[in-house]
Write a protein that holds these residues in place. Structure first.
Motif, short mmCIF file in Angstrom:
data_model
loop_
_atom_site.label_atom_id
_atom_site.label_comp_id
_atom_site.label_asym_id
_atom_site.label_seq_id
_atom_site.Cartn_x
_atom_site.Cartn_y
_atom_site.Cartn_z
N ARG A 135 4.37 3.70 10.58
CA ARG A 135 5.67 4.28 10.25
C ARG A 135 5.49 5.68 9.65
O ARG A 135 4.61 5.90 8.83
CB ARG A 135 6.42 3.40 9.25
CG ARG A 135 7.90 3.82 9.17
CD ARG A 135 8.58 3.34 7.91
NE ARG A 135 8.62 1.90 7.81
CZ ARG A 135 9.03 1.28 6.71
NH1 ARG A 135 9.41 1.96 5.65
NH2 ARG A 135 9.04 -0.03 6.66
N LEU B 38 -3.68 -3.85 3.76
CA LEU B 38 -2.36 -4.11 3.17
C LEU B 38 -2.41 -5.26 2.18
O LEU B 38 -1.45 -6.01 2.04
CB LEU B 38 -1.36 -4.41 4.30
CG LEU B 38 -1.29 -3.34 5.39
CD1 LEU B 38 -0.45 -3.80 6.57
CD2 LEU B 38 -0.71 -2.04 4.82
N LEU B 104 3.54 -8.93 1.80
CA LEU B 104 3.67 -7.50 2.12
C LEU B 104 4.70 -6.80 1.24
O LEU B 104 4.48 -5.68 0.79
CB LEU B 104 4.02 -7.31 3.60
CG LEU B 104 2.92 -7.69 4.59
CD1 LEU B 104 3.41 -7.50 6.02
CD2 LEU B 104 1.66 -6.85 4.35
N GLY B 105 5.83 -7.47 1.01
CA GLY B 105 6.90 -6.88 0.20
C GLY B 105 6.41 -6.58 -1.21
O GLY B 105 6.45 -5.41 -1.66
N ALA B 108 3.89 -3.72 -1.27
CA ALA B 108 4.49 -2.38 -1.14
C ALA B 108 5.12 -1.93 -2.46
O ALA B 108 4.98 -0.76 -2.86
CB ALA B 108 5.52 -2.36 -0.02
N ARG B 126 5.91 3.41 0.59
CA ARG B 126 6.28 2.24 1.38
C ARG B 126 5.89 2.42 2.85
O ARG B 126 5.42 1.48 3.49
CB ARG B 126 7.78 1.96 1.26
CG ARG B 126 8.14 1.31 -0.07
CD ARG B 126 9.64 1.06 -0.17
NE ARG B 126 9.98 0.24 -1.33
CZ ARG B 126 9.93 -1.10 -1.33
NH1 ARG B 126 9.58 -1.76 -0.25
NH2 ARG B 126 10.24 -1.76 -2.43
N ALA B 127 6.07 3.64 3.37
CA ALA B 127 5.67 3.89 4.76
C ALA B 127 4.15 3.75 4.91
O ALA B 127 3.65 3.25 5.92
CB ALA B 127 6.12 5.29 5.19
N SER B 130 3.37 0.07 5.26
CA SER B 130 4.31 -0.74 6.05
C SER B 130 3.58 -1.38 7.23
O SER B 130 2.52 -0.91 7.66
CB SER B 130 5.45 0.14 6.56
OG SER B 130 4.94 1.04 7.51
N CYS B 131 4.14 -2.44 7.73
CA CYS B 131 3.55 -3.14 8.87
C CYS B 131 4.68 -3.72 9.70
O CYS B 131 5.58 -4.38 9.16
CB CYS B 131 2.63 -4.26 8.34
SG CYS B 131 1.79 -5.16 9.65
N ALA B 132 4.64 -3.46 11.01
CA ALA B 132 5.70 -3.97 11.88
C ALA B 132 5.62 -5.50 11.93
O ALA B 132 4.52 -6.06 11.83
CB ALA B 132 5.55 -3.38 13.27
#
Lengths: 459, 166
Positions: A135, B38, B104-105, B108, B126-127, B130-132
């Motif tokens: 991102r 992450l 993950l939340g 971050a 956060r970017a 981040s992870c899709a």
């Protein structure tokens, strides 16, 4: 070699704001990974990494020169993997000094002052730069568009017809077109190994005549190494007040350096950049800009100001050559400028002006004004104006005056006069240097003066 | 290979304290790759460490790990700079669990908090981590070497088992 990206495209990632990761491989075939506090741009195909301690990374690259860096743009979060090959380590010189200054800023930013000590700048060839998915955020404009700003500024410099206008125009362009509020311009005196402040903007006083030795702080290092020095965060060891004092006393220069005129400047600059200005004869000046904000000056602004400084340097040299040509012409026309008598001295109690021949320091009343070449020039002007009743001076006559047998006068005379003029304004002195024509000027006295030559050693 | 020694409890706690993590790998020709992770977890017996990462970002690293299992992971607290590197020779790729996804939340949020100390905007932090959805992958290994890497002259010293952070 054809590559999609060069280091030019990823320079924002090199600022060290989000630390990069560096992977190497040891003789045992095991990977090693470490955080790197800084990467430095060398050219589109090379970067340098700081060598601070003999660690596993160093052991590895001496055996296997391949390394990979993961770096992140701190604004857009764009990520790149850069494959590198170690070439050599530089332990002194321009790259080393650039890195040392930048590292000091990063150390201060990270609360690590005194921990980071640069042993060398490890130079790597960039083999490949690969974007890493993830991102991203949209790009942010941090200041004015630089190319239009550069064009407007070079246009303005080209239109200047005198040295003083050239100095003023450079300052105005930096302010107006580049949004730089705090700036100083120093002229280089290579023989004496020092820089003399000739103009500044964004401070309560100009500080004309203040001096910095080569090698002190970002400004002095830029002069000594002939390379731009840029710091993104406040770094106490590069705060010039301290750096100048330390450097000057270390070199035993305190006697020769103008220390009585304080430098203007922010008490705690966060971003600092010093750009050397060159002409075809070498270093002419140093331009310094600063800001109270972190990360105010990036790589692109550095490029723009280096280009502007190049234009300014050529213009500076052209003005000097032009002034010299005019003096030749004046010599041929052979019109001595002494014709105009000095204006009658104003009434009122006289101002006592003292001169100490040892270092040509001048005091107006009890207040120190200036010393050195500028002091010698002013003393001569005062003597000729008051005693010989001379109303006008020419640069040429001054240059040839046997009383001013000063070694470094040479090309710098006009700049010295500008400096002196500004110092008098800074001190709100009741005397002023006023231009009366090209290469000509007079000393205006708003108060009568009483000149006193002091014996040396009693200052 | 070193004997398997459980991680000291305070080291295990440090590794899983939602700090900055990067992973290095190499191939048999001595070329390397690196990816930002992450987060991490430690097995109940404290012998195995699992690193979470985005598959799409980690692809070259994963290819090397699949080939030889050799892994180096550096953990660093962005504010204190306390830094530890672990190495292992048996890295194996695993599917991330729903519990991993759920970390993950909070990860971050923690990273944004650390980086705020450097005026890094929350959106940037956060970017960065981040992870899709569906992109998360786990890599587990048995730490066989541990090094203190907190910046300073002592950086790089081996932590003797039972490993303790420097």
């Amino acid at each position: 070699m054809s590559r999609l990206f060069t280091v030019d495209d990823v320079r924002n990632c090199l600022e060290g704001i989000i630390p990069a990761g560096l992977a190497t491989c040891g003789a045992d075939g095991m990977p090693n990974i470490t955080y790197v506090s800084q990467l430095i741009y060398v050219d589109p195909d090379h970067v340098a990494l700081s060598f601070q301690f003999f660690n596993k990374t160093r052991e590895n690259i001496l055996v296997n020169p391949h390394a990979t860096v993961l770096m992140v743009d701190h604004l857009t979060v764009e990520r790149f993997r850069m494959r590198l090959r170690y070439l050599r380590t530089e332990t002194s010189g321009p790259l080393f000094e650039r890195m040392k200054a930048k590292l000091a800023g990063i150390a201060a930013h990270d609360g690590m002052t005194g921990v980071f000590r640069l042993l060398g700048a490890d130079v790597y060839r960039v083999l490949d730069i690969e974007p890493v998915p993830g991102r991203q955020l949209p790009p942010v404009a941090l200041g004015p568009a630089l190319l239009p700003a550069l064009r407007r500024s070079t246009d303005a410099l080209s239109a200047c017809r005198s040295l003083e206008t050239l100095f003023d125009t450079l300052a105005a362009c930096l302010d107006r077109h580049f949004g730089i509020e705090h700036q100083m311009l120093f002229l280089a005196d290579a023989e004496a190994g020092k820089l003399v402040l000739v103009g500044s903007q964004g401070y309560p006083v100009v500080g004309a005549g203040a001096e910095i030795p080569f090698g002190a702080g970002v400004i002095g290092i830029a002069a000594r190494e002939g390379v731009p020095i840029r710091i993104m965060f406040a770094a106490a060891e590069y705060a010039y007040s301290r750096a100048i004092r330390d450097k000057a006393s270390a070199d035993g220069l305190m006697d020769h350096l103008e220390t009585a005129i304080p430098l203007p400047g922010l008490a705690e600059p966060a971003s600092q950049m010093a750009i050397p200005v060159f002409g075809c004869t070498g270093l002419l000046a140093v331009l310094y800009v600063e800001s109270g904000q972190d990360c105010r000056f990036g790589y692109d602004l550095e490029d723009a100001l280096v280009a502007l400084a190049a234009q300014f340097g050529l213009a500076l040299q052209a003005h000097r050559a032009h002034a010299a040509a005019e003096e030749e012409e004046e010599a041929r026309a052979s019109q001595p400028p002494n014709g105009t008598p000095a204006a009658t001295a104003p009434a009122g109690p006289p101002l006592r002006v003292r001169h100490y021949p040892r270092d040509h320091s001048i005091f107006l009343g009890d207040d120190y004004l200036i010393k050195g070449v500028a002091g010698a020039i002013l003393w001569l002007l005062l003597q000729d104006t008051t005693r010989a009743g001379r109303g006008e001076f020419s640069n040429r006559a001054l240059r040839l005056d046997p009383r001013l047998h000063l070694p470094d006068l040479g090309d710098n005379l006009e700049a010295r006069l500008i400096l002196l003029q500004r110092r008098l304004v800074d001190r709100a002195a009741p005397l002023a240097i006023e231009k009366t024509g090209r290469g000509r000027f007079r000393l205006r006295l708003d108060r009568s003066v009483e000149l006193r030559e002091e014996a040396d050693g009693s200052a | 290979m070193s004997d398997v020694v459980p991680l000291a409890p305070d080291l295990a706690a440090y590794l899983t304290s939602r700090i900055s993590v990067q992973v290095g790998a190499c191939d048999d020709d001595g070329f390397t790759s690196v990816v930002r992770a992450l987060g991490a977890r430690v097995s109940g017996d404290q012998c195995r460490v699992t690193i979470l990462m985005g598959r799409s970002q980690a692809e070259p690293v994963l290819a090397m790990l699949r080939a030889n299992g050799k892994i180096a992971v550096v953990f660093s607290h962005p504010v204190s700079h306390r830094t530890v590197q672990l190495k292992g020779r048996d890295a194996a790729l695993e599917a991330a669990t729903p519990a991993d996804e759920a970390t993950l939340g909070p990860y971050a949020v923690a990273m944004a908090g650390h980086l705020a100390a450097y005026d890094v905007p929350e959106a940037v932090a956060r970017a960065l981590v981040s992870c899709a959805p569906g992109d998360l992958i786990a890599v587990s290994f048995t730490p066989s070497e541990a090094y203190g890497q907190t910046p300073g002259p002592g950086a790089g010293q081996r932590l003797t088992p039972p490993a303790n952070p420097s």
